[in-house]
Design a protein around this motif. Sequence first.
Motif, short mmCIF file in Angstrom:
data_model
loop_
_atom_site.label_atom_id
_atom_site.label_comp_id
_atom_site.label_asym_id
_atom_site.label_seq_id
_atom_site.Cartn_x
_atom_site.Cartn_y
_atom_site.Cartn_z
N GLU A 173 47.17 69.02 63.98
CA GLU A 173 47.88 68.47 63.69
C GLU A 173 47.80 66.86 63.97
OE1 GLU A 173 48.59 68.00 58.79
OE2 GLU A 173 49.00 69.60 59.88
N ASP A 174 49.18 67.34 64.75
CA ASP A 174 49.59 65.79 64.99
C ASP A 174 48.97 64.85 66.24
OD1 ASP A 174 51.51 66.37 63.74
OD2 ASP A 174 52.80 67.32 65.24
N VAL A 175 47.92 65.64 67.32
CA VAL A 175 47.39 64.70 67.92
C VAL A 175 45.60 64.30 67.00
CG1 VAL A 175 45.76 65.88 69.65
CG2 VAL A 175 47.61 66.29 69.79
N LEU A 176 45.47 64.89 66.31
CA LEU A 176 44.07 64.59 65.68
C LEU A 176 44.66 63.79 64.42
CD1 LEU A 176 42.83 67.94 64.51
CD2 LEU A 176 41.16 66.01 66.11
N LYS A 177 45.63 62.94 63.92
CA LYS A 177 46.29 61.79 63.26
C LYS A 177 46.38 60.44 64.35
CE LYS A 177 48.70 64.55 59.45
NZ LYS A 177 50.20 64.74 59.11
N GLU A 178 46.61 61.25 65.79
CA GLU A 178 47.71 59.90 66.51
C GLU A 178 46.24 59.52 67.21
OE1 GLU A 178 49.01 57.56 69.18
OE2 GLU A 178 50.07 58.60 67.73
N ILE A 179 45.28 60.42 67.45
CA ILE A 179 43.69 60.02 67.73
C ILE A 179 42.76 58.94 66.97
CG2 ILE A 179 41.01 60.90 67.72
CD1 ILE A 179 42.73 62.86 69.17
N GLU A 180 43.38 59.28 65.46
CA GLU A 180 42.93 58.59 64.00
C GLU A 180 43.38 56.98 63.80
OE1 GLU A 180 40.77 58.70 61.85
OE2 GLU A 180 39.58 60.51 63.00
N LYS A 181 44.60 57.19 64.07
CA LYS A 181 45.64 55.93 64.30
C LYS A 181 45.24 54.97 65.14
CE LYS A 181 49.56 57.18 62.79
NZ LYS A 181 51.87 57.44 63.34
N ARG A 182 44.76 55.54 66.44
CA ARG A 182 44.44 54.63 67.70
C ARG A 182 42.88 54.03 67.46
NH1 ARG A 182 46.05 57.56 73.50
NH2 ARG A 182 44.95 55.76 74.33
N SER A 183 42.15 54.96 66.82
CA SER A 183 40.48 54.13 66.69
C SER A 183 41.11 53.56 65.86
CB SER A 183 40.08 55.36 66.07
OG SER A 183 39.86 56.77 66.98
N ALA A 184 41.80 53.36 64.26
CA ALA A 184 41.46 52.83 63.64
C ALA A 184 42.45 51.47 63.49
CB ALA A 184 42.79 53.30 62.50
N ASN A 185 42.90 51.27 65.20
CA ASN A 185 43.88 49.74 65.82
C ASN A 185 42.64 49.19 66.53
OD1 ASN A 185 46.69 50.01 64.76
ND2 ASN A 185 46.89 51.43 66.34
N ILE A 186 41.59 50.30 67.20
CA ILE A 186 40.89 49.66 68.83
C ILE A 186 39.51 48.94 67.29
CG2 ILE A 186 39.10 49.74 69.47
CD1 ILE A 186 40.41 52.60 70.75
N LYS A 187 39.56 49.89 66.33
CA LYS A 187 38.49 49.07 65.35
C LYS A 187 38.81 47.99 64.61
CE LYS A 187 35.76 53.54 64.28
NZ LYS A 187 35.76 54.61 63.54
#
Length: 136
Positions: free
Chosen positions: A79-93
């Motif tokens: 869960e923590d890793v997936l949340k981090e991936i989503e945050k990073r993807s949102a920042n890139i977008k």
Amino acid sequence: MNATIFNALFVIVPIFILVIFIFTIMMMISPKLRGKLMSRQVKATRYMMEEAKDDLKEMGTMAGDIQAQTKKNILDQNEDVLKEIEKRSANIKKEGIEIKMRAIKDGFSQNTVYCKHCGVLIDEDSKFCKKCGKEQ
């Protein structure tokens, strides 16, 4: 006695081989014979499927349950890793959107146009492109 068995085998084996040979040739030549044999196989398969229908449904349900449970376990463990991936993807977008918005804003505020031939940004009053040199 052994001679009698040998003589009997000497007659039976060639007849058996000849029957198999004739059957094989008939299978290659006669589509009707192939169709009849295939029809029997299809009927047998259909019968087996009807007999195993409940088992197949149960196996499908079990496979679906296993897949759902596996996905849940993966999400729970990561869960923590997936949340981090989503945050990073949102920042890139977000950064990409900001760059596009700045480009659009700059395009409206400056007196520039795009070259008709190569697409580079040039001054509105330019008669020739700075990159490709073609007339506008």
